[in-house]
Design a protein around this motif. Sequence first.
Motif, PDB file in Angstrom:
ATOM      1  N   ASN A 157      18.907  19.994 -31.062  1.00 43.02           N
ATOM      2  CA  ASN A 157      17.944  21.015 -30.673  1.00 43.02           C
ATOM      3  C   ASN A 157      17.849  21.109 -29.148  1.00 43.02           C
ATOM      4  N   THR A 158      17.824  19.962 -28.474  1.00 44.75           N
ATOM      5  CA  THR A 158      17.710  19.979 -27.018  1.00 44.75           C
ATOM      6  C   THR A 158      18.911  20.691 -26.387  1.00 44.75           C
ATOM      7  N   ALA A 159      20.108  20.344 -26.850  1.00 44.45           N
ATOM      8  CA  ALA A 159      21.302  20.977 -26.288  1.00 44.45           C
ATOM      9  C   ALA A 159      21.250  22.490 -26.483  1.00 44.45           C
ATOM     10  N   LEU A 160      20.891  22.905 -27.694  1.00 43.85           N
ATOM     11  CA  LEU A 160      20.880  24.335 -27.989  1.00 43.85           C
ATOM     12  C   LEU A 160      19.808  25.069 -27.199  1.00 43.85           C
ATOM     13  N   SER A 164      19.986  28.127 -24.436  1.00 43.08           N
ATOM     14  CA  SER A 164      19.257  29.393 -24.453  1.00 43.08           C
ATOM     15  C   SER A 164      18.574  29.620 -23.108  1.00 43.08           C
ATOM     16  N   LEU A 165      18.124  28.527 -22.480  1.00 40.82           N
ATOM     17  CA  LEU A 165      17.458  28.665 -21.181  1.00 40.82           C
ATOM     18  C   LEU A 165      18.435  29.219 -20.140  1.00 40.82           C
ATOM     19  N   SER A 166      19.702  28.762 -20.186  1.00 38.86           N
ATOM     20  CA  SER A 166      20.637  29.282 -19.190  1.00 38.86           C
ATOM     21  C   SER A 166      20.974  30.744 -19.462  1.00 38.86           C
ATOM     22  N   PHE A 167      21.038  31.141 -20.739  1.00 42.08           N
ATOM     23  CA  PHE A 167      21.261  32.558 -21.041  1.00 42.08           C
ATOM     24  C   PHE A 167      20.108  33.407 -20.510  1.00 42.08           C
ATOM     25  N   ILE A 168      18.894  32.924 -20.725  1.00 42.38           N
ATOM     26  CA  ILE A 168      17.728  33.691 -20.278  1.00 42.38           C
ATOM     27  C   ILE A 168      17.725  33.822 -18.749  1.00 42.38           C
ATOM     28  N   ARG A 258       9.147  21.814 -37.831  1.00 40.84           N
ATOM     29  CA  ARG A 258       8.860  23.237 -38.016  1.00 40.84           C
ATOM     30  C   ARG A 258       8.376  23.874 -36.721  1.00 40.84           C
ATOM     31  N   SER A 259       7.473  23.178 -36.064  1.00 40.21           N
ATOM     32  CA  SER A 259       6.929  23.700 -34.822  1.00 40.21           C
ATOM     33  C   SER A 259       8.025  23.790 -33.768  1.00 40.21           C
ATOM     34  N   SER A 260       8.868  22.771 -33.699  1.00 40.19           N
ATOM     35  CA  SER A 260       9.968  22.763 -32.748  1.00 40.19           C
ATOM     36  C   SER A 260      10.911  23.929 -33.022  1.00 40.19           C
ATOM     37  N   PHE A 261      11.211  24.111 -34.307  1.00 42.93           N
ATOM     38  CA  PHE A 261      12.115  25.182 -34.693  1.00 42.93           C
ATOM     39  C   PHE A 261      11.546  26.537 -34.295  1.00 42.93           C
ATOM     40  N   PHE A 262      10.230  26.663 -34.430  1.00 41.65           N
ATOM     41  CA  PHE A 262       9.575  27.919 -34.069  1.00 41.65           C
ATOM     42  C   PHE A 262       9.818  28.251 -32.588  1.00 41.65           C
ATOM     43  N   HIS A 263       9.629  27.244 -31.727  1.00 40.64           N
ATOM     44  CA  HIS A 263       9.806  27.497 -30.294  1.00 40.64           C
ATOM     45  C   HIS A 263      11.265  27.755 -29.936  1.00 40.64           C
ATOM     46  N   SER A 264      12.191  27.056 -30.588  1.00 42.26           N
ATOM     47  CA  SER A 264      13.609  27.323 -30.354  1.00 42.26           C
ATOM     48  C   SER A 264      13.934  28.754 -30.739  1.00 42.26           C
ATOM     49  N   ALA A 265      13.408  29.165 -31.910  1.00 42.74           N
ATOM     50  CA  ALA A 265      13.688  30.519 -32.382  1.00 42.74           C
ATOM     51  C   ALA A 265      13.120  31.542 -31.411  1.00 42.74           C
ATOM     52  N   SER A 267      12.776  31.203 -28.231  1.00 44.24           N
ATOM     53  CA  SER A 267      13.648  31.227 -27.073  1.00 44.24           C
ATOM     54  C   SER A 267      14.932  31.998 -27.357  1.00 44.24           C
ATOM     55  N   TRP A 268      15.540  31.711 -28.516  1.00 43.20           N
ATOM     56  CA  TRP A 268      16.802  32.389 -28.828  1.00 43.20           C
ATOM     57  C   TRP A 268      16.613  33.869 -29.106  1.00 43.20           C
ATOM     58  N   SER A 269      15.476  34.239 -29.696  1.00 43.16           N
ATOM     59  CA  SER A 269      15.299  35.673 -29.936  1.00 43.16           C
ATOM     60  C   SER A 269      15.121  36.388 -28.597  1.00 43.16           C
ATOM     61  N   PHE A 270      14.539  35.684 -27.636  1.00 39.16           N
ATOM     62  CA  PHE A 270      14.430  36.305 -26.317  1.00 39.16           C
ATOM     63  C   PHE A 270      15.805  36.464 -25.687  1.00 39.16           C
ATOM     64  N   VAL A 271      16.707  35.509 -25.982  1.00 34.92           N
ATOM     65  CA  VAL A 271      18.081  35.645 -25.491  1.00 34.92           C
ATOM     66  C   VAL A 271      18.685  36.953 -25.969  1.00 34.92           C
TER      67      VAL A 271
END
Lengths: 566, 239
Positions: A157-160, A164-168, A258-265, A267-271
């Motif tokens: 999760n951290t790597a992914l 996403s942060l670098s894409f943003i 679940r909460s972690s997944f929510f924040h990753s999602a 971030s990626w949807s913003f990408v």
Amino acid sequence: MPGFLDDVLILLRPRFLSFKNPLVAANSKKEFYRNLFLGTAGFLFWIGIFIISLRTLKYFYRIEGLGDILVFKLLSMLVLTSFSFLIFSSILTSLSKLYLSRDLELVHSMPVSGNRIFFARWIESTADSSWMVVIYTLPVFVALGVVNKAGLFFYLNTALVLLSLSFIASGISSVLVMAAVFIIPAGRMKSILLFLGFTLFLTLFMVFRMLKPEQLVDPDVFATVVVYLDTLKAPSSPLLPSTWVYDSIKESLSGSLRSSFFHSALSWSFVSVIIFINILIADLIYRRGFSKSQTASSRVFRYKYSDFPFTGFLTGASRAFVVKEIKTFFRDQTQWSQLLLIGALVIIYVFNFSVLPLERAPIKTIYLQNLLAFLNMGLCLFVLTAVAGRFAYPAVSSERDAFWLVKASPVKIKTILWIKFFIYFLPLLILSEILIVATNIILQVDAFMMALSFISVLLIVPGIVSIGIGFGAAYPDFKSENPAQSVTSFGGLLFMMICAGYIMAVIILEAGPVYDIFMASVHQRSMTVLQWLRAVISFSIVIVISILAIILPMRFGEKGLSKVLP
Amino acid sequence: MIHLENLTKKYGEFTAVSNLNLTIPKGEIFGFIGPNGAGKTTTIKMMGGIMDPTSGSIDICGINMKDEPERAKKNIGFIPDRPYLYEKLTGMEFLRFIGNLYNVDNKSFTGKAEEKLNMFSLLSWADELIESYSHGMKQRLIMAAALLHDPEVMIVDEPMVGLDPVAVRMVKDLFKHLAGEGMTIFMSTHTLKVAEDVCDRIGVINKGVLIATGTVGELKKKSLLVDADLEDAFIKLTT
Ligand SMILES: Nc1ncnc2c1ncn2[C@@H]1O[C@H](COP(=O)(O)OP(=O)(O)O)[C@@H](O)[C@H]1O
Ligand SMILES: [Mg+2]
């Protein structure tokens, strides 16, 4: 869009082809060892960061009650700093990849639509600007995972989420750059860089102020511990992408998937949103902007020939190069925009000293002051090395394709190297003396320490500049688009390492005798003969290696450069 | 004026120029012709002191390039095939740079610089940055710069590439005029017409070996073609 990805992949292919495994594809034995050396150094650096992070984290976790909060505070600082760093680096990279690169003319002559060219370039720019930041922040997170005995999900999760942060960051930067190029009139690329550079300076400064690093070490400024803890716990703005990333990492660490997944999602949807916006904007303005950016910047005002001030006393080759170097420097945006960065670095550096809570220190103040003054000298010199790496090291490479002129001219390579030496020596000396004197005044050190730092800097700066010019000449890179980046090459790494070794040697040699002198004056007794002897020998060695550091690298550079073909 | 003896250059194992012997007297325009990759640029770079030969020697005005490179280079006006310059200087500033480098004295500089710029129709561009010049303009600026210090020898690589017809005519006339005043000119070219028009003598190089020297007439005879033009002679000699 049919064929969109196909076109993009075709445009990216030259890049893939030239990115072979550097060890397998090495052309010669020499290149093999060079790559091996670079790889090993990079790896050791990674391991070093990992070990330091591990120790720091373990230390923090031992602090009762406060440790957890401090770790998370540090984590959020790290994510926010990485994010602003990513934005900064991708503004510069995307400007060059999208508008300034030499191969763009060729690419734009191809029968491919503007937004496909844009997208291929954007991918490249994202990779170029972020791989280093991502790779070198990873060891900190790995250490965090190890300390907390995190599961596989945490690492993945951290790597992914960092990806996403670098894409943003890259997406935000390219929108900014495209808009700036489009809005600002043709022939004003300089102003764009001034604008971007200044924005960056402000951002860096604001980020730094927002983090309030001095509060971490100084709970006294808060009325009560409770207020202190509250400030630390205060959440960052939920609108910042770095907050999503931070939250995702934090939640995955505490096991709430679940909460972690929510924040990753999130971030990626913003990408995907930012990519979509980018392609839309590129479709509208990228090609027009590129065509506009082709106008040379000369028409802003005419450069009526004038004799350069303060250079009247110079003659012949020295005059030729001094005038050329100064004029080229100030007309080349990629060069002088870096001055802003250095300005920011220096201000932050000095500022750090002014907020140190010296009065409240539990140890004896004089002792601490001297210790800090020594530390300060080392740090100042490392800052100087970084600056020299940006300016003195690329001095020879910046001749670029016009290097034949130097070779054809009736002037010795040696003479030209020494001229370049003096061009960079004077400003760098002034910069470092100002830095050291200003910080020493803030630290209120005594006259002896002030004199010692002043003289040491006077001795060491010529050595560092000489190592920069010399190694830059021995490993020149006339082909790179931006010579300022040449310091990340093999020769640049050697330069950095040798400078670091040199500075440390001087500091270690001086530290012993200075301690003796200091103790003698505190206890109001005179030094023993043995101590005197040690002082004299140490300072003599410092002088000898400083002289060698001036002469030897220049010889090495001269030899190397004589063999180079233009 | 120019004397090359057993000049050889190897790039690793590959021999780009092999055992070149040539003497060019004062005031002669010597044309160096050969197909692409023959070794012309390599020879010229060695003559300009930009690259060291693997073996052999170069004398310019009786000064040995290896022993006294700075003194030898003072006598040379060097014009490379690709006009790479300092893009962030203006034409005038570039000339001033060259003037300082070659120790042209300050008093006569301005007059000379303007004269040369005028000669190459660049005077109205004198205060523009070189990055806004076209390829041909850069080429002309380099020529102006090379003439600034009144060299005795001119070494030119492919002078006509990128020039418009007016400039080509002007350069041809200029070379003849300069040679008439005693300047020695060594130029490489693959444009045979140019060689035929300006050169007193021609050397043909192929695969690094000098295969023939002589006047245009002599070369035509050597190729055993009656009434052939230089193009036929060239193709016959190099294939
Ligand atoms: N730097 C170099 N390294 C290796 N080979 C070279 C280099 N420069 C030129 N060559 C080779 O030397 C030969 C002669 O090149 P050059 O002198 O440039 O020919 P030209 O007559 O077209 O000017 C060519 O085969 C070329 O490939
Ligand atoms: Mg050539």
